[in-house]
Design an enzyme around this catalytic site. Structure first.
Site, PDB file in Angstrom:
ATOM      1  N   ARG A 101       0.871  -1.196   0.000  1.00 52.01           N
ATOM      2  CA  ARG A 101       0.000   0.000   0.000  1.00 52.01           C
ATOM      3  C   ARG A 101       0.894   1.228   0.000  1.00 52.01           C
ATOM      4  O   ARG A 101       1.699   1.405   0.924  1.00 52.01           O
ATOM      5  CB  ARG A 101      -0.911   0.002   1.233  1.00 52.01           C
ATOM      6  CG  ARG A 101      -1.590   1.340   1.463  1.00 52.01           C
ATOM      7  CD  ARG A 101      -2.707   1.290   2.475  1.00 52.01           C
ATOM      8  NE  ARG A 101      -3.864   0.620   1.919  1.00 52.01           N
ATOM      9  CZ  ARG A 101      -5.089   0.667   2.465  1.00 52.01           C
ATOM     10  NH1 ARG A 101      -5.299   1.341   3.575  1.00 52.01           N
ATOM     11  NH2 ARG A 101      -6.088   0.033   1.900  1.00 52.01           N
ATOM     12  N   HIS A 128      -7.344   1.079  -6.376  1.00 51.14           N
ATOM     13  CA  HIS A 128      -7.533   0.187  -5.215  1.00 51.14           C
ATOM     14  C   HIS A 128      -8.119  -1.127  -5.744  1.00 51.14           C
ATOM     15  O   HIS A 128      -9.260  -1.491  -5.454  1.00 51.14           O
ATOM     16  CB  HIS A 128      -8.457   0.847  -4.202  1.00 51.14           C
ATOM     17  CG  HIS A 128      -8.410   0.240  -2.834  1.00 51.14           C
ATOM     18  ND1 HIS A 128      -7.593  -0.826  -2.498  1.00 51.14           N
ATOM     19  CD2 HIS A 128      -9.102   0.555  -1.690  1.00 51.14           C
ATOM     20  CE1 HIS A 128      -7.780  -1.127  -1.224  1.00 51.14           C
ATOM     21  NE2 HIS A 128      -8.682  -0.309  -0.711  1.00 51.14           N
ATOM     22  N   GLN A 131      -9.790  -3.927  -3.507  1.00 52.92           N
ATOM     23  CA  GLN A 131     -11.123  -3.556  -3.034  1.00 52.92           C
ATOM     24  C   GLN A 131     -12.166  -3.853  -4.099  1.00 52.92           C
ATOM     25  O   GLN A 131     -13.271  -4.311  -3.796  1.00 52.92           O
ATOM     26  CB  GLN A 131     -11.149  -2.069  -2.672  1.00 52.92           C
ATOM     27  CG  GLN A 131     -12.485  -1.593  -2.131  1.00 52.92           C
ATOM     28  CD  GLN A 131     -12.794  -2.161  -0.756  1.00 52.92           C
ATOM     29  OE1 GLN A 131     -11.990  -2.033   0.153  1.00 52.92           O
ATOM     30  NE2 GLN A 131     -13.960  -2.783  -0.595  1.00 52.92           N
ATOM     31  N   ASP A 224     -17.270   6.978  -1.539  1.00 53.12           N
ATOM     32  CA  ASP A 224     -16.038   6.806  -0.771  1.00 53.12           C
ATOM     33  C   ASP A 224     -15.790   8.125  -0.056  1.00 53.12           C
ATOM     34  O   ASP A 224     -16.418   9.142  -0.382  1.00 53.12           O
ATOM     35  CB  ASP A 224     -14.873   6.442  -1.731  1.00 53.12           C
ATOM     36  CG  ASP A 224     -13.569   6.136  -0.989  1.00 53.12           C
ATOM     37  OD1 ASP A 224     -13.619   5.852   0.226  1.00 53.12           O
ATOM     38  OD2 ASP A 224     -12.501   6.198  -1.627  1.00 53.12           O
ATOM     39  N   CYS A 264     -16.253   1.338   0.533  1.00 50.37           N
ATOM     40  CA  CYS A 264     -15.086   0.513   0.885  1.00 50.37           C
ATOM     41  C   CYS A 264     -14.702   0.655   2.344  1.00 50.37           C
ATOM     42  O   CYS A 264     -14.034  -0.227   2.886  1.00 50.37           O
ATOM     43  CB  CYS A 264     -13.907   0.855  -0.027  1.00 50.37           C
ATOM     44  SG  CYS A 264     -13.234   2.516   0.210  1.00 50.37           S
ATOM     45  N   ARG A 292     -13.205  -8.818   1.326  1.00 49.75           N
ATOM     46  CA  ARG A 292     -11.775  -8.542   1.079  1.00 49.75           C
ATOM     47  C   ARG A 292     -10.972  -9.823   1.316  1.00 49.75           C
ATOM     48  O   ARG A 292     -10.062 -10.154   0.565  1.00 49.75           O
ATOM     49  CB  ARG A 292     -11.269  -7.432   2.018  1.00 49.75           C
ATOM     50  CG  ARG A 292     -11.820  -6.045   1.725  1.00 49.75           C
ATOM     51  CD  ARG A 292     -11.342  -5.491   0.413  1.00 49.75           C
ATOM     52  NE  ARG A 292      -9.890  -5.382   0.322  1.00 49.75           N
ATOM     53  CZ  ARG A 292      -9.160  -4.371   0.803  1.00 49.75           C
ATOM     54  NH1 ARG A 292      -9.759  -3.349   1.392  1.00 49.75           N
ATOM     55  NH2 ARG A 292      -7.847  -4.343   0.656  1.00 49.75           N
TER      56      ARG A 292
HETATM   57  N1  NVA Z   1      -9.956   6.646  -1.210  1.00 49.17           N
HETATM   58  C1  NVA Z   1      -9.586   6.213   0.114  1.00 49.17           C
HETATM   59  C2  NVA Z   1      -9.758   4.734   0.249  1.00 49.17           C
HETATM   60  C3  NVA Z   1      -9.482   4.202   1.626  1.00 49.17           C
HETATM   61  C4  NVA Z   1      -9.604   2.713   1.717  1.00 49.17           C
HETATM   62  C5  NVA Z   1      -8.154   6.618   0.402  1.00 49.17           C
HETATM   63  O1  NVA Z   1      -7.306   6.493  -0.488  1.00 49.17           O
HETATM   64  O2  NVA Z   1      -7.892   7.075   1.524  1.00 49.17           O
HETATM   65  N1   CP Z   2     -11.151  -0.324   2.454  1.00 50.39           N
HETATM   66  C1   CP Z   2      -9.881  -0.349   2.892  1.00 50.39           C
HETATM   67  O1   CP Z   2      -8.923  -0.511   2.126  1.00 50.39           O
HETATM   68  O2   CP Z   2      -9.766  -0.170   4.240  1.00 50.39           O
HETATM   69  P1   CP Z   2      -8.419   0.023   5.064  1.00 50.39           P
HETATM   70  O3   CP Z   2      -7.887   1.397   4.735  1.00 50.39           O
HETATM   71  O4   CP Z   2      -8.838  -0.079   6.500  1.00 50.39           O
HETATM   72  O5   CP Z   2      -7.444  -1.037   4.677  1.00 50.39           O
END
Ligand code: NVA
Ligand code: CP
Length: 307
Positions: A101, A128, A131, A224, A264, A292
């Site tokens: 990540r 993502h 997801q 989101d 998500c 997930r």
């Molecule tokens: N769009 C959000 C998704 C979190 C799972 C982010 O990147 O923070």
């Molecule tokens: N939806 C998702 O990726 O959640 P986290 O940021 O908690 O991993």
């Protein structure tokens, strides 16, 4: 050839379907597959915070007979003294796969280009894709199909989830609608890539600025956070621009009566979605969060078998 999963269109429609089918089997028989028995180790690296991704990869790797090695970049050499490609050269001698990540997608591309083990994008600023496998599995469970359904995403159109919905939804043959203001549009080249995929699969991609028009008759409604990780300083401007894209009961009422709602998570209740909707009867967010685990286990099994 090593297969990686860096963005949603790394999978063809047939490959995406195969992974979702496998996820369904794995969900029904959680302990039936042990490709990581040994145990082999999978490195799971985080530059950003996480709950769902961290837990579902750690649990999923253990379920597959392996051992997760969770690494925070804050106390590793990656991101400071050492490049993604040099890090990959070190890791590939010891681990079966790398899950990461991060911020820029380019780091993942560099990591993948320098290694012989599968690299999985566990969220970047642009995509993502893990997801989306969980979201598609959830939609398929509740609707029985994917191709031909209309999915409407409302909110920050430049969000990683939007880019992944565009590519993964088009791959699945869905009609993907995005409703967002002019100053938060998806990247044009991702829209173009999704358009090209949709031509092959019978899906479509449409960008709206009118939330009411975009949600009208939808089978699936998605949103989101308006403030993705790394954008925290922009919160006030984002709330001002995005407030008319909030998913509330009135907006949900314009979708089909049997429409489902996905997010998500984590959710900023009262901003992108009201508690009435996220806790309401059309919401499938807890199935989505559980999926997930099953979707990523299927992805890892498939990548290991096909690399
Ligand atoms: N769009 C959000 C998704 C979190 C799972 C982010 O990147 O923070
Ligand atoms: N939806 C998702 O990726 O959640 P986290 O940021 O908690 O991993």
């Amino acid at each position: 050839m090593t297969r990686h999963f860096l963005r949603d269109d790394d999978l063809s429609q047939a490959e995406q379907t195969a992974i979702l089918d496998l996820a369904e089997h794995i969900k029904a028989d959680r302990w039936g597959r042990k490709p990581l028995a040994g145990p082999q180790t999978v490195a799971v690296i985080f530059d950003k915070s996480s709950t769902r991704t961290r837990v579902s990869f750690a649990v999923g790797i253990a379920d597959l007979g392996g051992q997760p090695l969770i690494i925070s970049t804050a106390n590793s050499q990656l991101g400071g003294k050492e490049s993604p490609s040099d890090t990959a050269r070190v890791l590939e001698r010891q681990v079966a796969a790398i899950v990461w990540r991060t911020y820029a997608q380019s780091g993942l591309v560099e990591m993948a280009s320098g290694t012989t083990v599968p690299v999985i994008n566990a969220l970047s600023d642009e995509f993502h894709p893990c997801q989306l496998l969980a979201d598609l599995l959830t939609i398929r469970e509740h609707k029985g199909t994917l191709a031909g359904l209309t999915v409407t995403f409302l909110g920050d159109g430049a969000d990683n989830m939007v880019h992944s919905y565009l590519l993964a939804g088009a791959t699945a043959g869905m009609h993907v609608r995005v409703a967002c203001p002019a100053d938060y549009m998806p990247e044009e080249r991702v829209v173009a890539d999704a358009d090209a995929i949709a031509v092959q699969t019978g899906g479509s991609v449409t960008i709206f600025t009118d939330a009411l028009e975009a949600v009208s008759g939808a089978d699936v409604v998605v949103t989101d956070t308006w403030v993705s990780m790394g954008k925290e300083d922009e919160k006030a401007a984002r709330v001002a621009s995005l407030s008319s894209y909030k998913v509330d009961g009135d907006l949900m009422a314009l979708a089909k009566p049997d429409a489902i709602f996905l997010h998500c998570l984590p959710a900023d209740r009262g901003y992108e979605v009201t508690s009435e909707v996220i806790d309401g009867p059309q919401s499938v967010i807890w199935d989505e969060a559980e999926n997930r685990l099953h979707a990523q286990k299927a992805l890892m099994v498939w990548l290991l078998e096909n690399s």
